[in-house]
Design an enzyme around this catalytic site. Structure first.
Site, mmCIF file in Angstrom:
data_model
loop_
_atom_site.group_PDB
_atom_site.id
_atom_site.type_symbol
_atom_site.label_atom_id
_atom_site.label_comp_id
_atom_site.label_asym_id
_atom_site.label_seq_id
_atom_site.Cartn_x
_atom_site.Cartn_y
_atom_site.Cartn_z
ATOM 1 N N HIS A 24 0.869 -1.022 0.028
ATOM 2 C CA HIS A 24 -0.150 -0.046 -0.118
ATOM 3 C C HIS A 24 0.877 1.286 0.220
ATOM 4 C CE1 HIS A 24 -3.758 -1.888 1.851
ATOM 5 N NE2 HIS A 24 -4.028 -1.631 0.621
ATOM 6 N N CYS B 295 -2.350 2.748 9.116
ATOM 7 C CA CYS B 295 -3.300 1.762 8.947
ATOM 8 C C CYS B 295 -4.414 1.628 9.670
ATOM 9 C CB CYS B 295 -2.711 0.064 8.724
ATOM 10 S SG CYS B 295 -1.466 -0.131 7.473
#
Length: 269
Positions: free
Chosen positions: A168, A262
């Site tokens: 990511h 996150c």
């Protein structure tokens, strides 16, 4: 050097009540290695309390059984100007998270768009001032970038990730302010590195050691930068630039490939 000014933020988080690693969808996940949900909860609670001490507003979404990665709230959506671009996950193990987060926003009156293409929220769509940096290569589809540009009404800058450990964008790049970022150059292809060098010539560059401990999976309010405590050199360099680095221990959640950012979805009204 001008003093840094912290801006109160509004975050959405999800307690890791059901956290475990019972499947593998990134190189950090190994179901053969036992996890400790109690430790994950204790570490997450410390992060949650820290945000509140720093003056930020934190809302919570109810964790759902069977969704151990729902703790990674950043993946649940992208918000900007009261709009919410819902997430659509690549892997079936996480598919139900997208509707769960979209329902939370709809229940509170946000304007929500269900994604047509795979995008994994702020995992790959990072707002930097008037533009959105958009990752692709492992999770979010390139077609989702155009969808984000149309719905969010901002310039979207595509960046291609090439190292599967940094699957990511928020594992390879962190937003420090409306004009500043820090990133790990080897996580990107040559064309994307050139774009970042042009847009952010004074960016803070993280070395392999700090990237490996997820030092770039960080959250900044413009003055304070919350990041994994193991990213020692990165913290020193942030301090040199006038930021206040605050280290936290989220090593249990790192077993699933996540850390500070996150766990944190910013709500931009």
């Amino acid at each position: 050097m001008s003093p840094r000014t912290a801006t109160p933020r509004h975050y959405l988080m999800c307690r890791p009540v059901h956290f475990t690693v019972d499947y593998s969808i990134n190189p950090w996940m190994d179901p053969a290695k036992p996890t400790d949900t109690g430790t994950a909860l204790a570490q997450w609670d410390q992060l949650h309390a820290l945000f509140q001490r720093l003056g930020h507003t934190v809302e919570l979404i109810e964790p759902l059984p069977g969704l151990p990665d729902m703790v990674f709230a950043a993946n649940g959506a992208t918000t900007l100007d009261g709009r919410v671009l819902g997430a659509r996950f690549r892997h079936p193990e996480r598919a139900a998270e997208g509707p769960a987060y979209a329902d939370w926003f709809r229940a509170r009156g946000w304007r929500v768009k269900d994604a047509e293409h795979v995008n994994e929220g702020e995992g790959d769509l990072l707002v930097v001032g008037e533009r959105v940096l958009a990752g692709t290569g492992f999770r979010t589809e390139a077609a989702a970038h155009a969808e984000a540009r149309e719905f969010l009404g901002r310039e979207v800058v595509p960046l291609r990730l090439v190292d599967p450990r940094y699957y990511h964008l928020d594992t390879a790049l962190a937003v420090l302010s409306d004009t500043e970022v820090m990133y790990h150059p080897p996580a990107f292809d040559a064309a994307s590195r050139a774009v970042l060098e042009r847009l952010y010539p004074d960016a803070l560059l993280a070395d392999a050691d700090d990237a490996r401990v997820f030092g770039l999976n960080a959250v900044s309010d413009g003055a304070n930068v919350v990041l994994p405590e193991a990213a020692v050199r990165l913290a020193e360099r942030l301090r040199e630039r006038g930021f206040t680095p605050i280290g936290v221990d989220l090593t249990e959640l790192l077993r699933a490939g996540g850390a500070v950012k996150c766990c944190t979805l910013e709500l931009r009204h």
